[in-house]
Design a protein around this motif. Structure first.
Motif, short mmCIF file in Angstrom:
data_model
loop_
_atom_site.label_atom_id
_atom_site.label_comp_id
_atom_site.label_asym_id
_atom_site.label_seq_id
_atom_site.Cartn_x
_atom_site.Cartn_y
_atom_site.Cartn_z
N CYS A 304 0.84 -1.21 0.00
CA CYS A 304 0.00 0.00 0.00
C CYS A 304 0.87 1.25 0.00
N ARG A 305 1.97 1.20 0.81
CA ARG A 305 2.86 2.36 0.82
C ARG A 305 3.49 2.62 -0.54
N VAL A 306 3.91 1.55 -1.22
CA VAL A 306 4.50 1.70 -2.55
C VAL A 306 3.51 2.32 -3.52
N LYS A 307 2.28 1.84 -3.50
CA LYS A 307 1.24 2.40 -4.38
C LYS A 307 1.00 3.88 -4.06
N ALA A 308 0.96 4.19 -2.73
CA ALA A 308 0.72 5.58 -2.34
C ALA A 308 1.86 6.48 -2.80
N GLU A 309 3.10 6.00 -2.66
CA GLU A 309 4.25 6.80 -3.07
C GLU A 309 4.26 7.00 -4.59
N ALA A 310 3.87 5.96 -5.35
CA ALA A 310 3.79 6.08 -6.80
C ALA A 310 2.75 7.12 -7.20
N LEU A 311 1.63 7.16 -6.48
CA LEU A 311 0.61 8.15 -6.76
C LEU A 311 1.11 9.55 -6.43
N ARG A 312 1.85 9.69 -5.34
CA ARG A 312 2.32 10.99 -4.91
C ARG A 312 3.41 11.54 -5.84
N THR A 313 4.36 10.69 -6.26
CA THR A 313 5.51 11.17 -7.01
C THR A 313 5.32 11.10 -8.51
N ASP A 314 4.64 10.03 -9.01
CA ASP A 314 4.50 9.85 -10.46
C ASP A 314 3.08 10.00 -10.96
N LEU A 315 2.12 10.16 -10.02
CA LEU A 315 0.70 10.29 -10.36
C LEU A 315 0.22 9.06 -11.13
N THR A 316 0.75 7.89 -10.74
CA THR A 316 0.32 6.62 -11.33
C THR A 316 -0.52 5.87 -10.32
N GLY A 317 -1.53 5.14 -10.79
CA GLY A 317 -2.42 4.41 -9.90
C GLY A 317 -3.62 5.26 -9.50
N GLU A 318 -4.53 4.63 -8.74
CA GLU A 318 -5.75 5.29 -8.30
C GLU A 318 -5.89 5.16 -6.78
N LEU A 319 -6.61 6.09 -6.19
CA LEU A 319 -6.89 6.03 -4.75
C LEU A 319 -7.64 4.75 -4.38
N GLU A 320 -8.52 4.32 -5.31
CA GLU A 320 -9.33 3.13 -5.03
C GLU A 320 -8.46 1.90 -4.86
N GLU A 321 -7.34 1.83 -5.62
CA GLU A 321 -6.44 0.70 -5.48
C GLU A 321 -5.80 0.69 -4.08
N ILE A 322 -5.45 1.89 -3.57
CA ILE A 322 -4.84 1.98 -2.24
C ILE A 322 -5.88 1.61 -1.17
N ARG A 323 -7.13 2.10 -1.38
CA ARG A 323 -8.20 1.75 -0.42
C ARG A 323 -8.40 0.22 -0.38
N ALA A 324 -8.43 -0.41 -1.56
CA ALA A 324 -8.62 -1.87 -1.62
C ALA A 324 -7.46 -2.59 -0.94
N CYS A 325 -6.25 -2.07 -1.16
CA CYS A 325 -5.06 -2.67 -0.54
C CYS A 325 -5.16 -2.58 0.98
N LEU A 326 -5.57 -1.39 1.50
CA LEU A 326 -5.71 -1.20 2.94
C LEU A 326 -6.80 -2.11 3.50
N ALA A 327 -7.92 -2.23 2.75
CA ALA A 327 -9.01 -3.09 3.21
C ALA A 327 -8.55 -4.54 3.32
N ALA A 328 -7.76 -5.01 2.34
CA ALA A 328 -7.24 -6.38 2.38
C ALA A 328 -6.34 -6.59 3.60
N ALA A 329 -5.50 -5.56 3.90
CA ALA A 329 -4.63 -5.66 5.08
C ALA A 329 -5.44 -5.71 6.36
N GLU A 330 -6.53 -4.91 6.40
CA GLU A 330 -7.37 -4.90 7.60
C GLU A 330 -8.09 -6.24 7.79
N VAL A 331 -8.49 -6.84 6.69
CA VAL A 331 -9.13 -8.17 6.77
C VAL A 331 -8.15 -9.20 7.33
#
Length: 794
Positions: A304-331
């Motif tokens: 999730c951190r890697v995806k978030a950093e990619a979104l912050r620095t390269d504007l690649t990926g979507e917020l929904e992907e990070i939310r799904a990643c976080l939800a999977a970790a919480e499960v």
């Protein structure tokens, strides 16, 4: 050319002509013709004649509104090869050389015509070139006149006059555009510079050395370079500078919007990062941190951190992907919690407390699991609250920036605007619908969160509500939350976990569509206002002509048709705002400007015609006064009554031409009438002073002749060994002696009241004496003081 400042000016011009002639002979084109006094047309000697009098009158009589002077030169061959073929029809180089030879000014324009090779060229003074009168614009202007057909028929006076008048109208337009641009640039430059600084300060939102930051900085640097190009053109080319600033402002607005979108994504990313770090810290502190599920959850959080950093620095990926990643970790974390609770607590209690202990352990596990899941649900509720609040603010900003779209019914739009309006309406309606659904689900989830400590099923329902509940709407369904007067034209059916991402995409799509239509609506409003003002100005121009007793039914009909066409155009803009950028609007306003030029030129000519007609009475008074004093005013070279009749005839023909709708012909006739008026008035004034002037000048020339003879004898003695000098002196003596009889003839002509012929002949004698004085001065080491004084008196 006569120089009113004396003989030195004549000599200087003569020398200049010699030097120019030498340069011209380096080419094989025709020699440059002389430019006579107060004339604006030079014609080679073998082709000159009265057929070019109208052209001379037209060029000399041009009344430029911007101070331009127009000249023309007509020679046999204008091509440097000297060949009169139809392939050598470009006289531009010849026009440039002739312009320099005549020493014309920056405000002058010269037309060059090759009579045998049917060539044409124009050289424009630097003042008008700097103003923006480019060869392309000059060509476009010529196409709107009668230049081409008249030139083909060898009607050079009509061709060049119509072109000169059209160029002058275009120069007026360019001057006004320059003044408007200069006025606008006073505030536009500082505003753009402030916006550049403002946008640059916002670049810090992206991390240093990131791809996003680098891209933003490169675009800002490019825009800044374009801005500097506009500033460098501000003084010399304000119109071009203003167009460059429009480009700068547009690119700055696009860059600012992209930074804004990036900022909004980062604003929604930060809460997710806080959740990721909070969950990671909690997992590391748990007693079961080394179990499989917590390890897997921590690994997933790293992803999730890697995806978030990619979104912050390269504007690649979507917020929904990070939310799904976080939800999977919480499960995974929740599963580990349940498993650990079961193994570490439930079995000992079951063994120790039997059935009662089992029940107590189960209840405890349920309470602990609920607490963990309740924390997750609360985090989801907070995230939905932030996202929905941000979306509502975004919608409010769109409503404030584009109020016209919310106040009109975009479904009534037509043409290209209809598709844009439909897409914008659907995107906005979907955004309002999803916000309404999100608020409804969030409210329900908050109610489920308030259950008792053992209400695990309610927490599970709350999590499912914000993840799996479907948001559905069908084409034709109204959106009660939307202020738009439209319904959905497309269907939507997605689970709640997709809603926030789709809401953001809908807002981005709506913003793009509104931006596209907003530019067109603003342009359409400006075009309607400008067009209405221009139509009113044209109507006022026609009313002005009526004040001089001349109607213009042909122009009224054309104006009526043009006004109807403009009304149709304005109506179409209401239904199809995007059509404001089409070629039709450009053609319509070019047609309005063309008619405006015709009316303005015609009105100026009509005003000058009224002035000419008013001056006829003054001419009559002058003729009557001279006749009363005994002047006959009838000579072989000049008949005052005939010239007066010609003047009245030209004025009458001009008025008739305007009445018949022949605008160009009427303008040429007015020019000719004005020239005839000036010529007749000047001749009458010359005749009035002729008796006294001829008598005094003849006496002075007689006195001057005696001094020339004395100086001639002295120079002849000094030059007795120089054959070339003796030849020049002998030629001088023959000229002066010949003009001795001319003075007697001038006196007889004056006695016979043939003053015009007498003045012309006297002018030739004066020129000969001036040349004699120059020759004597050039051959004398020290000019005679007596002779110098006589020259000054003459």
């Amino acid at each position: 050319m006569r120089d009113r400042h004396g003989t030195l000016g004549v000599a200087a011009l003569f020398l200049a002509t010699i030097f120019v002639g030498g340069d011209a002979h380096a080419q094989k084109w025709a020699d440059f013709p002389d430019l006579r006094s107060a004339q604006h047309v030079g014609v080679e000697r073998v082709s000159d004649g009265k057929r070019y009098d109208d052209l001379r009158d037209c060029m000399r009589g041009q009344r430029s509104q911007v101070g331009a002077d127009y000249y023309a030169t007509l020679v046999g061959v204008t091509h440097e090869s000297g060949r009169a073929t139809r392939q050598n029809t470009d006289a531009t180089d010849y026009a440039k050389a002739q312009f320099e030879a005549w020493k014309l000014k920056d405000k002058d324009i010269l037309f060059a015509v090759g009579l045998r090779n049917r060539a044409f060229g124009v050289h424009i003074g630097q003042k008008w070139a700097d103003l923006g009168l480019t060869p392309e614009l000059l060509s476009t202007t010529a196409e709107l006149t009668q230049f081409a057909p008249a030139f083909t028929r060898r009607n050079y006076d009509w061709a060049l006059c119509s072109l000169a008048q059209a160029i002058d109208v275009k120069l007026v337009q360019l001057t006004r555009e320059k003044e408007a641009a200069e006025k606008a640039l006073e505030t536009r430059v500082s505003a753009s510079e402030e916006e550049l600084t403002k946008v640059k300060s916002r670049l810090d939102i992206a991390p240093e050395s990131s791809t996003v930051r680098t891209g933003f900085e490169e675009r800002h640097t490019k825009i800044a370079e374009t801005f500097e190009r506009a500033k460098s053109s501000q003084e010399s080319k304000p119109v071009i500078a203003l167009k460059i600033l429009d480009e700068v402002d547009k690119e700055l607005a696009e860059l600012d919007d992209e930074i804004d979108v990036y900022g909004k994504k980062i604003a929604r990313l930060n809460p997710l990062l806080n959740e990721i770090e909070g969950l990671a810290k909690a997992l590391q502190e748990r007693a079961d941190a080394d179990w499989d599920e917590p390890k897997q959850a921590l690994s997933r959080l790293d992803e999730c951190r890697v995806k978030a950093e990619a979104l912050r620095t390269d504007l690649t990926g979507e917020l929904e992907e990070i939310r799904a990643c976080l939800a999977a970790a919480e499960v995974l974390a929740a599963r580990g919690e349940v498993r650990h609770s079961y193994k570490a607590r439930t079995i000992p209690f079951l063994l120790f407390l039997a059935l009662l202990a089992v029940i107590a352990a189960v209840l405890l596990v349920v309470a602990l699991v609920r607490r963990r899941f309740a924390g997750h649900l609360d985090s989801q509720i907070q995230t939905w609250g932030v996202e929905l609040s941000h979306a509502e603010q975004w919608l409010e900003k769109l409503r404030a920036d584009y109020p016209y779209f919310f106040e009109t019914k975009s479904t009534d739009w037509q043409g290209a605007s209809a598709e844009v309006g439909k897409e914008a309406s659907d995107a906005l309606n979907l955004a309002y619908f999803l916000i309404g659904k999100g608020q409804e689900w969030r409210s329900q989830a908050k109610g489920l969160l308030r259950g008792g400590p053992l209400s695990l099923m309610q927490i599970d329902r709350g999590l499912g509500l914000l993840s799996n509940t479907k948001a559905e709407i069908q084409p034709g369904d109204p959106v009660r939350e939307s202020p738009l007067q439209t319904v959905m034209t497309t269907a939507y059916s997605e689970p709640a976990r997709r809603v926030l991402a789709d809401l953001e995409n809908a807002l981005l799509r709506a913003q793009a569509m509104l931006f596209e239509s907003g530019e067109s609506v603003a342009l359409g409003q400006r075009l309607r206002q400008e067009g209405s003002q221009k139509i009113l100005a044209l109507q006022s121009g026609l009313e002005r002509r009526k004040e001089f007793g001349l109607g213009a039914p042909h122009l009224e009909a054309e104006l009526g048709a043009l006004a109807q066409k403009f009304q149709t155009f304005a109506t179409r803009l209401e239904a199809d705002p995007l059509s404001a950028k089409g070629a039709g609007s450009t053609a319509l306003f070019e047609e309005i400007e063309r008619l405006q030029g015709m009316i303005q030129d015609g009105n100026l000519a009509v005003e000058r015609l009224a002035h000419v007609e008013a001056q006829v009475a003054a001419v009559d008074e002058m003729i009557a006064a001279l006749k009363h004093r005994g002047f006959s005013l009838k000579e072989p070279e000049f008949d005052a009554d005939a010239e007066r009749a010609r003047l009245v005839s030209l004025a009458g023909r001009a008025r008739a031409a305007f009445g018949a709708g022949k605008e160009k012909e009427g303008q040429v006739l007015v020019d000719n009438a004005q020239g005839a008026l000036e010529s007749l008035t000047a001749t009458l004034q010359d005749v009035q002073r002729a008796p006294e002037y001829i008598q005094k000048m003849s006496a002075r020339l007689e006195e001057l002749r005696e001094h020339i003879k004395a100086d001639y004898l002295n120079l002849r003695i000094n030059a007795r060994n120089e054959e070339e000098a003796l030849n020049e002196l002998n030629h001088l003596q023959s000229q002066v002696l010949r003009h001795a009889s001319d003075l007697s003839q001038i006196a007889r002509l004056a006695e016979a009241q043939r003053y015009v012929q007498a003045l012309q002949k006297l002018d030739g004698v004066i020129k000969t004496y001036v040349q004699a004085i120059e020759l004597i001065n050039s051959m004398s080491s020290k000019p005679q003081s007596t002779l110098h004084g006589l020259v000054q008196k003459s």
